[in-house]
Design a protein around this motif. Structure first.
Motif, short mmCIF file in Angstrom:
data_model
loop_
_atom_site.label_atom_id
_atom_site.label_comp_id
_atom_site.label_asym_id
_atom_site.label_seq_id
_atom_site.Cartn_x
_atom_site.Cartn_y
_atom_site.Cartn_z
N LYS A 9 0.83 -1.21 0.00
CA LYS A 9 0.00 0.00 0.00
C LYS A 9 0.87 1.26 0.00
CE LYS A 9 -3.98 -2.10 2.33
NZ LYS A 9 -4.81 -2.13 3.56
N VAL A 38 -4.76 -5.99 -2.28
CA VAL A 38 -4.41 -4.57 -2.21
C VAL A 38 -4.84 -3.85 -3.49
CG1 VAL A 38 -2.47 -2.94 -2.14
CG2 VAL A 38 -2.51 -4.91 -0.59
N LEU A 84 -7.49 -0.74 -3.43
CA LEU A 84 -7.05 0.60 -3.81
C LEU A 84 -7.36 0.95 -5.27
CD1 LEU A 84 -3.58 0.79 -2.00
CD2 LEU A 84 -5.83 1.51 -1.17
#
Length: 555
Positions: free
Chosen positions: A123, A169, A173
């Motif tokens: 991240k 992830v 995102l």
């Protein structure tokens, strides 16, 4: 009307002399040893797939590979490597992120846990890339070659939850994700337990100086494996990141001095082309560099396309009076840096150079093949730069630059030069055709620009190497270095009756139709001099219309 044509032609050549700066997008790569650049010392055949990536991308893309052996997402950050990368990222750049192999290690300096610390590091890479205007792309690890099932034909996963973290992830995102594990798993398993060894570092003892004891490694890739996986990666990227699809290129072979290709030399790539490979082209990319080698494309290596990146130079320094191993002079034909004997050869963005200097005859390229096409190539030398050797052979030059001093375009072939730049470095003769008697065409220059070094005068368009020489200049811009007479008989008065030297609507200070040699012609029409007519032969070859498309020819 003629004055306007002159202005337009001059403007065309002025603009064509400059190339607009291409916007360059950088792909930064961060990851571990499966992606990293490898040392070439001792003939080391190991390659990371990131090392091979440039061979699959156009020149608008620059690959900056920061992946390092043995690094996890944690150690990459802790060692300051990520800080160095992110400081260079600019808007529109990409960051390819692939970790996992070493995050699995128990070493506290490298270990991260999937679902917590590993995800947090991923991240961080994503968020900081976006903050700089960059575009992150997440990859999971490539497969290990671990055929461990009872029948030995199925791969067993060795990465576990580390494969899922990049996927999760990416979804959380809204980032592009490439499932490199599945892509490579399917490919390796499809090859099977025996054939798949060809992808990995299975090296017998006493064969490679860098690995004298040999190696059996199911994780790291060799040259072939690196190329294959890089190709699989870019095909997958093109699907997940459509904006990059237009930059993806596929070549059969890549030549590169930095180890990012299949071969280090052009000749190795040519030798690897199957003999008489019919109905399909074998494409070879030559990456930037000066390749000092004497190159031969033999008659059996048909249908080759040799594509150069900007700065790809094929160079050698032989010349006619240089002695061979028997103490004999090499002669003009023996002096060439490159020989092309195979039909349907195509070259683009390649520089062919004879670097021996002003030492007499020294050929840069010798062509004895039919249906040969050069596009945006350069031919550099002094005397006898370009040897169009083959009788009954046709050649087409489009947008090329050809330089020399004396007879620097010469030979028997029928050749068309379309929108080329012809440059004289000293006083002398541009062409010396040796057209055979009864041959319909010799050299035809269409919309070309003839220039010279500062202070050069006394340049003739042609002199006849053989008595039936033919050269025709159509709508060409002739600089002031061209003498008023234009044409020379090479002291052969009788040849004035048999040569065919002509111009049509020449422009520039060197255009002087009233003062031209009386045995030359000023054409009133160019009927019969259409490029497609000149090159048609018996098979209808038309590179202007069809590019380098192959004809359907029985061999």
């Amino acid at each position: 009307m003629k004055h306007k044509l002159t202005l337009l032609l001059g403007l065309f050549f002025l603009l064509s002399a400059f190339t607009a700066d291409k916007p360059v997008i950088t792909i930064f790569m961060i990851g571990d040893s499966t992606m990293a650049d490898k040392s070439l010392t001792g003939g080391n055949p190991e390659r990371g797939w990131g090392q091979m990536l440039p061979g699959y991308l156009s020149e608008e893309i620059r690959v900056d590979n920061h992946a390092v052996n043995g690094r996890s997402s944690k150690s990459f950050i802790d060692e300051g490597r990520w800080e160095k990368v992110i400081s260079q990222v600019k808007k529109g750049d990409y960051v390819f992120i692939q970790f996992g192999h070493n995050d699995e290690k128990s070493d506290p300096k490298r270990y991260t846990a999937p679902g917590t610390t590993f995800d947090e590091n991923l991240k961080r890479f994503v968020n900081e890339t976006r903050a700089k205007g960059g575009i992150p792309v997440l990859f999971n690890s490539i497969v290990r070659r671990n055929f461990g099932t009872a029948d030995g034909n199925k791969l067993i996963d060795t990465h576990g939850a580390y494969l899922d973290s990049p996927r999760k992830v990416a979804k959380e995102l809204g980032v592009a994700f490439v499932d490199m594990n599945k892509v490579t798993h399917d490919f390796v398993e499809g090859m099977g337990p025996v054939e798949s060894k060809k992808l990995f570092m299975w090296v017998p003892a006493n064969q490679v100086a860098a690995i004298p004891k040999g190696r059996e490694d199911n994780t790291h890739l060799n040259v072939y494996g690196g190329r294959v996986v890089a190709g699989l990666a870019m095909d997958a990227v093109a699907k997940e990141v459509p904006e990059l699809a237009k930059y993806v290129r596929h070549y059969d072979f890549v030549v590169a001095q930095d180890g990012s290709g299949d071969f280090f030399t052009v000749q190795e790539a040519i030798d690897a082309v199957p003999d008489f490979r019919k109905n399909v082209r074998t494409t070879i990319l030559v990456r930037k560099g000066v390749y000092k080698e004497k190159i031969v494309v033999p008659e059996s290596k048909i249908n080759i396309s040799l594509i150069g990146q900007e700065g790809a130079v094929l160079s050698y320094d032989d010349y006619a009076q240089k002695k061979n191993c028997f103490g004999e002079e090499k002669g003009t034909s023996g002096s060439s840096s490159c020989y092309i004997y195979a039909p349907d050869f195509y070259a683009e963005n390649i520089t062919f150079e004879n670097s021996s200097g002003p030492v007499g005859q020294a050929v840069a390229c010798f062509i004895s093949a039919d249906r040969v096409y050069f596009k945006n190539c350069r031919f550099l030398g002094f005397q006898d730069t370009l040897y169009t050797y083959g009788k009954d052979c046709r050649q087409y030059y489009e947008g090329c630059y050809i330089e020399g001093t004396v007879d620097f375009i010469f030979g028997w072939s029928t050749a068309v030069f379309n929108r080329c730049h012809i440059h004289s470095k000293r006083g002398g003769y541009v062409t010396a055709p040796s057209t055979d008697r009864g041959q319909k065409y010799g050299y035809v220059f269409y919309d070309c620009r003839l220039t010279a070094d500062e202070g050069v005068t006394e340049v003739y368009l042609s002199r006849p190497w053989r008595s039936y020489a033919q050269a025709v200049f159509i709508r060409c811009y002739l600089g002031k270095h061209i003498v008023p007479a234009g044409w020379n008989n090479w002291g052969k008065k009788e040849a004035e009756k048999t040569v065919f030297y002509a111009e049509y609507e020449s422009t520039g200070e060197g255009a002087n139709p009233k003062a031209r040699a009386p045995f030359s012609h000023q054409l009133k029409s160019i009927k019969g001099y259409e490029i497609e007519t000149i090159l048609a032969g018996n098979d209808g070859w038309n590179p202007v219309k069809n590019g380098n498309e192959l004809l359907d020819i029985k061999r």
